[in-house]
Design an enzyme around this catalytic site. Structure first.
Site, PDB file in Angstrom:
ATOM      1  N   LYS B 160       0.754  -1.203  -0.117  1.00 40.26           N
ATOM      2  CA  LYS B 160      -0.079   0.170   0.051  1.00 40.26           C
ATOM      3  C   LYS B 160       0.731   1.278   0.034  1.00 40.26           C
ATOM      4  O   LYS B 160       0.400   2.130  -0.556  1.00 40.26           O
ATOM      5  CB  LYS B 160      -0.817   0.029   1.133  1.00 40.26           C
ATOM      6  CG  LYS B 160      -1.978   1.409   1.393  1.00 40.26           C
ATOM      7  CD  LYS B 160      -3.078   1.306   0.380  1.00 40.26           C
ATOM      8  CE  LYS B 160      -3.922   2.614   0.048  1.00 40.26           C
ATOM      9  NZ  LYS B 160      -4.878   3.028   0.782  1.00 40.26           N
ATOM     10  N   LYS B 228      -0.765  11.167   6.310  1.00 37.42           N
ATOM     11  CA  LYS B 228      -0.399   9.725   6.964  1.00 37.42           C
ATOM     12  C   LYS B 228       0.327   9.048   6.060  1.00 37.42           C
ATOM     13  O   LYS B 228       1.299   8.260   6.497  1.00 37.42           O
ATOM     14  CB  LYS B 228      -1.858   9.078   7.373  1.00 37.42           C
ATOM     15  CG  LYS B 228      -1.542   7.808   8.051  1.00 37.42           C
ATOM     16  CD  LYS B 228      -2.825   6.791   8.735  1.00 37.42           C
ATOM     17  CE  LYS B 228      -3.599   6.442   7.425  1.00 37.42           C
ATOM     18  NZ  LYS B 228      -4.603   5.521   7.914  1.00 37.42           N
TER      19      LYS B 228
END
Lengths: 292, 292
Positions: B160, B228
Site C-alpha cells: 500500500k 499519514k
C-alpha cells in the site's frame, strides 16, 4: 518506427512512395509494393500527403527545406505530417514558411512506442489547421488508434511534451515504489499485480514495471533519445515559468543514466540508479534470501 | 468507506454484525439487515471473520486491544482483516500478539477509493498467513475486484505504501503536464484525451486529470488523510535507505497544501500550487483568451 507504419499505409491500400537514408527499409517496402524514391523531392512529386518520421528537428529541416527537399517539389494543397517529436516553436516556424507555398505542415507526434507502431494503434497528437488534418486523416488513420486535434501549429508538440513529462515521471514513480517494496523484503511481482487493480494503475506500471522485474532493458525507447524530450520539456517549462519540481528530479536521473554510459538501454533502466543506491535488484526475488 | 463495503457483505448473504463510533451508518446497516453491536467485543462474539476499516493505527489498536476490544472476545481460529492503511511494523507487532491467542491478523489495505468501495471492486493487498487469507477470502471477495496475497505480515502495508507513492507521484506528474499545456495555450481537455491513448495513460490521468480540468476538488480522498501515507512512505524509505528523489518533491507539495489550509480538499487539489505559481488555471479554457 517508420517501417511498420509504412506497412500499415500500404495495407490500407494507399499508393506509397518511400525515401530513407537507410537502404534496408526502403528495399523491404519496395518489395512489399511501395515505390522507392531517391530523395524527399521525388517523394513529394508523387504524393499529396507526406509522413515524416525522423530522429531530430535538424533532420526535419533538412528533409523539408534542404536541397532535393519536400518544399521545392510539393504542389499547393499538399500536407506534410511530421510525426517526429520536436520543438513546438520550430513547428510553428515551419508551418508559417510552408503556408507561403500553400502547403500545410501538421506537427503530429505519437505515443505508444514501437509496440503501437507495429500494431497500428499509435496515439497521434495533432497541431495545425483542421482542414489539413481532414485531408491527411485517412492516411494517419492507417497507423493510429487515436487521433486528437489538439490545437493550432505547435499544439501537437506541446501535448507530446506533456506526454513525455508524464511518461518519465511515472517510470520514476514505479521505480521508486518497486525498489522500496523489494528493499522491504516484499515481492515486486505481487506489488505490481496489486497496484494494477487500483489508482496506481498505469500503462507504464504494466509495461515498464514488468521490464524492471525482468531486468529487461533492451530498447524499446532508448534513454539517449529521451534526452531530447527532456530538453524540450524543461525548455518549455522554464520559458513559460511553469514549476516542475518533481520532474526536475526525474530529469536529473535520466541525465545521470546517460552520462554514465547507459544511454543505449531502454528508459526503464532508470531503476538501476535507485537499485544501486539501495543495494538491491528488483529482478531478484526476495524469497531467495527470506522475507523480512 | 466501511458503509458501502458492509452493504456488499450483506448482499453476498453473510450474517453481519456492525459497530462504529458513528451512529448513522450502524442504524442504516441495521435497517438493511445487519445486527448492531455496542462494542468491538460484541462484534467479536458473533463473528469468525472481522473486517476493520478505521482512520488511523491508534484506532486499530484501540478497537483490537482496548477495553471491550476484539482480542478479548475472539475465539481461536478467527481472523481480523485490517483494511485500514497503516504502518507495516505495527501490523507485524499486532499479528504476533494475536497469534498468541490463536487469532490471525491480516494487514489488507485497499486501493480504488470510495468509487471502488461503492462498486465492490477494491484492490486488496494482503499480508499474513495464506491459511488465514483462505478463511477470510469469501468475505473479502464480497468487496473487492482483486485480492493479491503479497507476503507475510506487513507486506500488505508495504504494497500500500508503494501504491500511495505511485498515486501521489502520478497526481503531481499529471498536474505539471496539464499546467504546462495550459500555460502554453493548449486545451488541457484535448491533452488529457490524447495522453490516455499512449504510454502516459493512467487511472490518475483519467480520474484526477478530469478533476483538475473541472476544478472539482470535493473529496474523494482528502489531502489531509494522505499526510499519514506520506509519513509511512518516507519513514520506510529512510529507514531502509531507499532514495525517492522525485517523491520527496511531491511530498513537499502535499505538506504545503495542507499547511495552507486546503487539507479538506481532494488530493488532486495539488494542481492549485502549480497553477498559482504559473498564473493560470487548468479549468479555464485557453480558447477564451486566444491560443498562443
Amino acid at each position: 518506427m517508420g517501417r511498420p507504419m509504412a506497412r500499415h499505409i500500404l495495407d490500407a491500400g494507399f499508393k506509397l512512395t518511400v525515401a530513407s537514408r537507410s537502404r534496408g527499409p526502403v528495399d523491404e517496402l519496395a518489395a512489399a509494393g511501395a515505390r522507392a524514391a531517391a530523395s524527399p523531392a521525388e517523394v513529394a512529386r508523387e504524393s499529396d500527403v507526406v509522413i515524416l518520421m525522423v530522429p531530430d528537428p535538424p533532420d526535419v529541416e533538412a528533409v523539408t527545406f534542404g536541397p532535393d527537399g519536400l518544399a521545392e517539389a510539393l504542389a499547393p494543397g499538399s500536407v506534410i505530417v511530421d510525426m517526429s517529436t520536436g520543438d513546438p516553436i520550430l513547428a510553428r516556424e515551419w508551418a508559417a514558411r510552408l503556408a507561403e507555398r500553400g502547403v500545410d505542415f501538421l506537427d503530429a507526434p505519437v505515443s505508444g512506442g514501437m509496440e503501437a507502431a507495429i500494431a497500428g494503434t499509435l496515439s497521434v497528437m495533432v497541431g495545425g489547421r483542421a482542414e489539413a488534418l481532414e485531408r491527411a486523416r485517412p492516411v494517419i488513420e492507417a497507423v493510429s488508434g487515436r487521433i486528437v486535434h489538439v490545437g493550432d501549429s505547435g499544439a501537437g508538440q506541446i501535448a507530446k511534451a506533456a506526454n513525455q513529462l508524464v511518461v518519465g515521471s511515472t517510470i520514476q514513480a514505479v521505480a521508486e515504489a518497486l525498489v522500496l517494496a523489494r528493499t522491504a523484503g516484499v515481492d515486486p511481482v505481487r506489488v505490481r499485480e496489486a497496484l494494477l487493480g487500483g489508482y496506481a494503475a498505469s500503462r507504464i506500471l504494466e509495461v515498464h514495471g514488468q521490464r524492471m522485474i525482468d531486468a529487461n532493458f533492451k530498447p524499446g525507447a532508448r534513454a539517449q533519445l529521451y534526452q531530447k524530450d527532456l530538453g524540450i520539456i524543461q525548455g518549455l517549462a522554464r520559458s513559460l515559468g511553469v514549476p516542475t519540481p518533481a520532474f526536475d528530479a526525474v530529469a536529473e536521473g535520466f541525465v545521470r543514466l546517460v552520462e554514465r554510459g547507459d544511454g543505449e538501454l531502454d528508459y526503464s533502466a532508470l531503476v538501476m540508479l535507485l537499485e544501486e543506491q539501495a543495494g538491491v535488484r528488483v529482478a531478484e526475488s526476495p524469497r531467495a534470501e527470506g522475507t523480512t
